[in-house]
Write a protein that holds these residues in place. Sequence first.
Motif, PDB file in Angstrom:
ATOM      1  N   GLU A  68       0.853  -1.186   0.000  1.00  0.00           N
ATOM      2  CA  GLU A  68       0.000   0.000   0.000  1.00  0.00           C
ATOM      3  C   GLU A  68       0.886   1.232   0.000  1.00  0.00           C
ATOM      4  O   GLU A  68       1.859   1.301   0.762  1.00  0.00           O
ATOM      5  CB  GLU A  68      -0.919   0.024   1.217  1.00  0.00           C
ATOM      6  N   VAL A  69       0.569   2.169  -0.873  1.00  0.00           N
ATOM      7  CA  VAL A  69       1.283   3.439  -0.885  1.00  0.00           C
ATOM      8  C   VAL A  69       0.506   4.389   0.010  1.00  0.00           C
ATOM      9  O   VAL A  69      -0.665   4.677  -0.251  1.00  0.00           O
ATOM     10  CB  VAL A  69       1.422   4.004  -2.312  1.00  0.00           C
ATOM     11  N   THR A  70       1.165   4.821   1.073  1.00  0.00           N
ATOM     12  CA  THR A  70       0.518   5.710   2.034  1.00  0.00           C
ATOM     13  C   THR A  70       1.334   6.990   2.149  1.00  0.00           C
ATOM     14  O   THR A  70       2.560   6.932   2.224  1.00  0.00           O
ATOM     15  CB  THR A  70       0.406   5.034   3.419  1.00  0.00           C
ATOM     16  N   PRO A  71       0.680   8.125   2.146  1.00  0.00           N
ATOM     17  CA  PRO A  71       1.433   9.382   2.272  1.00  0.00           C
ATOM     18  C   PRO A  71       1.743   9.694   3.737  1.00  0.00           C
ATOM     19  O   PRO A  71       0.943   9.427   4.626  1.00  0.00           O
ATOM     20  CB  PRO A  71       0.474  10.418   1.684  1.00  0.00           C
ATOM     21  N   GLU A  72       2.935  10.250   3.955  1.00  0.00           N
ATOM     22  CA  GLU A  72       3.262  10.797   5.266  1.00  0.00           C
ATOM     23  C   GLU A  72       2.511  12.112   5.420  1.00  0.00           C
ATOM     24  O   GLU A  72       1.917  12.607   4.458  1.00  0.00           O
ATOM     25  CB  GLU A  72       4.767  11.029   5.365  1.00  0.00           C
ATOM     26  N   ALA A  73       2.560  12.699   6.585  1.00  0.00           N
ATOM     27  CA  ALA A  73       1.882  13.980   6.827  1.00  0.00           C
ATOM     28  C   ALA A  73       2.357  15.049   5.848  1.00  0.00           C
ATOM     29  O   ALA A  73       1.584  15.915   5.428  1.00  0.00           O
ATOM     30  CB  ALA A  73       2.109  14.426   8.263  1.00  0.00           C
ATOM     31  N   SER A  74       3.617  14.971   5.442  1.00  0.00           N
ATOM     32  CA  SER A  74       4.182  15.944   4.502  1.00  0.00           C
ATOM     33  C   SER A  74       3.710  15.715   3.068  1.00  0.00           C
ATOM     34  O   SER A  74       3.938  16.541   2.194  1.00  0.00           O
ATOM     35  CB  SER A  74       5.711  15.844   4.533  1.00  0.00           C
ATOM     36  N   GLY A  75       3.089  14.545   2.819  1.00  0.00           N
ATOM     37  CA  GLY A  75       2.662  14.186   1.475  1.00  0.00           C
ATOM     38  C   GLY A  75       3.618  13.223   0.798  1.00  0.00           C
ATOM     39  O   GLY A  75       3.312  12.683  -0.259  1.00  0.00           O
TER      40      GLY A  75
END
Length: 120
Positions: A68-75
């Motif tokens: 799964e590709v998940t973004p960090e808070a920074s994007g």
Amino acid sequence: MIVGIGVDLVDIARFERTLERTPRLLERLFSPAERELKPRSLAARYAAKEALIKALGGSDGVHWTEIEVTPEASGRPWFTLTGSTSAAVVERGITTLHLSMSHDAGFATAYVIAESETAR
């Protein structure tokens, strides 16, 4: 030490037509959270998963829905790996995965670098 590099490019319109012709691909390729995304984002994630498989040197033990590709808070995009896919990465001695993705002008691309603490 870099032990693998993978890159992939996806034609977004072609990818969208493929999903329309074969709706079950969504379930086979993407996690439940990813399935809610727009086609351009799905195409970029597909490219990321393909690039990861290339960086790993093959698909043995790898399952699409366990990537799964998940973004960090920074994007910044990041891989969240589970199940046998996570185990396959560990077995290959990979300690760090770097992911970059983009989509523009009808194409989505992804680049993955796999690193290990020691040479294998």
